[in-house]
Design a protein around this motif. Structure first.
Motif, short mmCIF file in Angstrom:
data_model
loop_
_atom_site.label_atom_id
_atom_site.label_comp_id
_atom_site.label_asym_id
_atom_site.label_seq_id
_atom_site.Cartn_x
_atom_site.Cartn_y
_atom_site.Cartn_z
N ARG A 1 0.81 -1.20 0.00
CA ARG A 1 0.00 0.00 0.00
C ARG A 1 0.85 1.26 0.00
O ARG A 1 1.73 1.43 0.83
CB ARG A 1 -0.93 0.01 1.23
N GLY A 2 0.56 2.15 -0.95
CA GLY A 2 1.12 3.49 -0.92
C GLY A 2 2.58 3.60 -1.29
O GLY A 2 3.18 4.66 -1.13
N ARG A 3 3.23 2.54 -1.80
CA ARG A 3 4.65 2.62 -2.09
C ARG A 3 4.85 3.12 -3.52
O ARG A 3 4.17 2.71 -4.44
CB ARG A 3 5.30 1.25 -1.93
N ILE A 4 5.82 4.02 -3.69
CA ILE A 4 6.16 4.55 -5.01
C ILE A 4 7.34 3.77 -5.56
O ILE A 4 8.36 3.61 -4.89
CB ILE A 4 6.50 6.05 -4.94
N VAL A 5 7.20 3.27 -6.79
CA VAL A 5 8.25 2.49 -7.43
C VAL A 5 8.82 3.29 -8.60
O VAL A 5 8.08 3.67 -9.51
CB VAL A 5 7.70 1.14 -7.93
N ASP A 6 10.11 3.56 -8.57
CA ASP A 6 10.79 4.27 -9.65
C ASP A 6 11.00 3.31 -10.81
O ASP A 6 11.61 2.25 -10.66
CB ASP A 6 12.13 4.80 -9.14
N LEU A 7 10.52 3.69 -11.99
CA LEU A 7 10.59 2.83 -13.17
C LEU A 7 11.51 3.39 -14.25
O LEU A 7 11.46 2.95 -15.39
CB LEU A 7 9.18 2.62 -13.74
N SER A 8 12.35 4.37 -13.88
CA SER A 8 13.22 5.05 -14.85
C SER A 8 14.68 4.70 -14.64
O SER A 8 15.13 4.48 -13.51
CB SER A 8 13.07 6.57 -14.72
N HIS A 9 15.42 4.67 -15.75
CA HIS A 9 16.87 4.58 -15.68
C HIS A 9 17.46 5.97 -15.42
O HIS A 9 16.88 6.99 -15.83
CB HIS A 9 17.44 4.06 -17.00
N GLU A 10 18.62 6.02 -14.77
CA GLU A 10 19.34 7.28 -14.61
C GLU A 10 19.92 7.73 -15.95
O GLU A 10 20.27 6.92 -16.80
CB GLU A 10 20.48 7.12 -13.61
N ILE A 11 20.01 9.04 -16.13
CA ILE A 11 20.72 9.61 -17.27
C ILE A 11 22.07 10.09 -16.76
O ILE A 11 22.14 10.95 -15.89
CB ILE A 11 19.92 10.77 -17.90
N ALA A 12 23.13 9.53 -17.30
CA ALA A 12 24.48 9.85 -16.84
C ALA A 12 25.35 10.31 -18.01
O ALA A 12 25.13 9.91 -19.16
CB ALA A 12 25.12 8.63 -16.16
N HIS A 13 26.32 11.13 -17.71
CA HIS A 13 27.25 11.63 -18.73
C HIS A 13 27.91 10.46 -19.47
O HIS A 13 28.41 9.51 -18.87
CB HIS A 13 28.33 12.48 -18.05
N GLY A 14 27.84 10.50 -20.81
CA GLY A 14 28.54 9.53 -21.63
C GLY A 14 27.83 8.21 -21.87
O GLY A 14 28.34 7.36 -22.60
N MET A 15 26.64 8.02 -21.28
CA MET A 15 25.95 6.74 -21.46
C MET A 15 25.26 6.68 -22.82
O MET A 15 24.87 7.70 -23.38
CB MET A 15 24.92 6.52 -20.35
N ILE A 16 25.13 5.47 -23.35
CA ILE A 16 24.45 5.27 -24.63
C ILE A 16 23.11 4.59 -24.37
O ILE A 16 23.05 3.52 -23.76
CB ILE A 16 25.29 4.39 -25.58
N THR A 17 22.03 5.22 -24.83
CA THR A 17 20.70 4.62 -24.71
C THR A 17 20.39 3.75 -25.92
O THR A 17 19.88 2.64 -25.78
CB THR A 17 19.62 5.71 -24.59
N TYR A 18 20.71 4.26 -27.09
CA TYR A 18 20.36 3.61 -28.34
C TYR A 18 21.57 3.71 -29.27
O TYR A 18 22.04 4.82 -29.56
CB TYR A 18 19.15 4.30 -28.95
N ARG A 19 22.07 2.57 -29.68
CA ARG A 19 23.29 2.55 -30.51
C ARG A 19 23.11 3.40 -31.76
O ARG A 19 22.11 3.29 -32.48
CB ARG A 19 23.61 1.11 -30.90
N GLY A 20 24.07 4.29 -32.01
CA GLY A 20 24.02 5.19 -33.16
C GLY A 20 23.60 6.60 -32.79
O GLY A 20 23.81 7.54 -33.57
#
Length: 302
Positions: free
Chosen positions: A84-103
């Motif tokens: 009950r009432g718990r918030i769940v974070d469903l996002s990845h962190e955005i960090a300097h230099g990381m690649i989300t999608y190749r290209g």
């Protein structure tokens, strides 16, 4: 219709599951509305009535319609975990230099004004940091608006908050399935109308590894069409892409976005959510002229 004229369908069936195995039934009966029911609708009904998950294919045999009073009303899944009432974070962190999608380029995160440099501007003992980020919109966990697919579609700034925040949610679990393509049958056991449909593949375990970019799970074109027809408001997935990246047509993006259904990709942590009962939010900043943008996606458990 009087009770004496109510119709039921009797049939045999075989259900094949995405993670292997099958379920067979003989002489099964279901209440129906009207005089008949086609085999696809019947297959959807059996999946829904038995509350089956990870369904790959349903075959119907020996269908007959009989006149018999209905035995009960329609079943609805209202099972909710007792968190009950718990918030769940469903996002990845955005960090300097990381690649989300190749290209696509990685974000550059740096100081516009550092704490040290700010000391020359403010009073003694007072300092601030002002950051700067340069990135493409498809970075981290992000939301696609209709403008992402069509020039005449709504951009990020034009989206209604009612279709992004505090949405009733259904989670479709397909972890451990054989193959990559998630068919329409995987969604037939769920009531998706007016809901955020979150597809839990487990692919987020590969985030920030080279494995994440190859062989990811995706929805079939028929699955996208089914979600549109059944009235989903938003569709999210914890995978690289909701489409097969080997198909340049991107049929699921096309089907959903041209119908005003937003898409959230690169989710994480969906194993923490119940099948139903959570409320989902994924709201981007109100930026004009953008088709996609990162979000802080989260769910509130019941």
């Amino acid at each position: 219709m009087s009770a004496g004229q109510e119709k039921r369908v009797q049939f045999d069936f075989e259900v094949e599951f995405l993670n292997g195995g099958s379920l067979k039934g003989q002489g099964f009966r279901l209440d129906i509305d009207g005089e008949d029911i086609d085999e696809r609708a019947l297959a959807d009904s059996i999946v829904r009535d038995l509350r089956l998950l990870m369904v790959g294919r349903v075959q119907i045999f020996n269908k007959t319609i009989i006149t018999e009073p209905h035995k009960r009303g329609r079943a609805h899944n209202r099972n909710v975990e007792s968190l009950r009432g718990r918030i769940v974070d469903l996002s990845h962190e955005i960090a300097h230099g990381m690649i989300t999608y190749r290209g696509l380029p990685a974000p550059v995160i740096e100081d516009h004004l550092s704490h040290v440099a700010s000391r020359a501007i403010y009073g003694e003992g007072t300092e601030f940091q002002i950051g700067r980020i340069s990135m493409v919109a498809n970075t981290g966990t992000y939301l696609d608006s209709p403008f992402h697919r069509r020039a005449d579609g709504k951009d990020i700034a034009s989206l209604e908050l009612e279709r992004l925040a505090n949405l009733e949610t259904v989670v479709v679990r397909v972890t451990g399935m054989s193959g990559r393509a998630i068919p329409r049958e995987a969604f037939c056991g769920c009531d998706v109308a007016g809901k955020a449909v979150l597809v839990h593949t487990g692919w987020d375990r590969h985030w920030r590894t080279t494995r994440y970019f190859d062989g990811h799970p995706f929805l079939t074109a028929e699955a996208g069409e089914y979600l549109k027809q059944e009235g989903a408001v938003l569709v999210g997935i914890d995978s690289l892409n909701i489409d097969d990246t080997g198909d340049p047509r991107r049929p699921v993006h096309t089907e959903l976005l041209t119908s005003g259904i937003t898409i959230v990709e690169h989710l994480r942590g969906l194993e923490q959510l119940p099948i139903t009962g959570a409320r989902f939010t994924a709201v981007p900043p109100k930026v004009c002229g953008m088709g996609s943008f990162p979000v802080r996606a989260f769910a509130v458990l019941p």
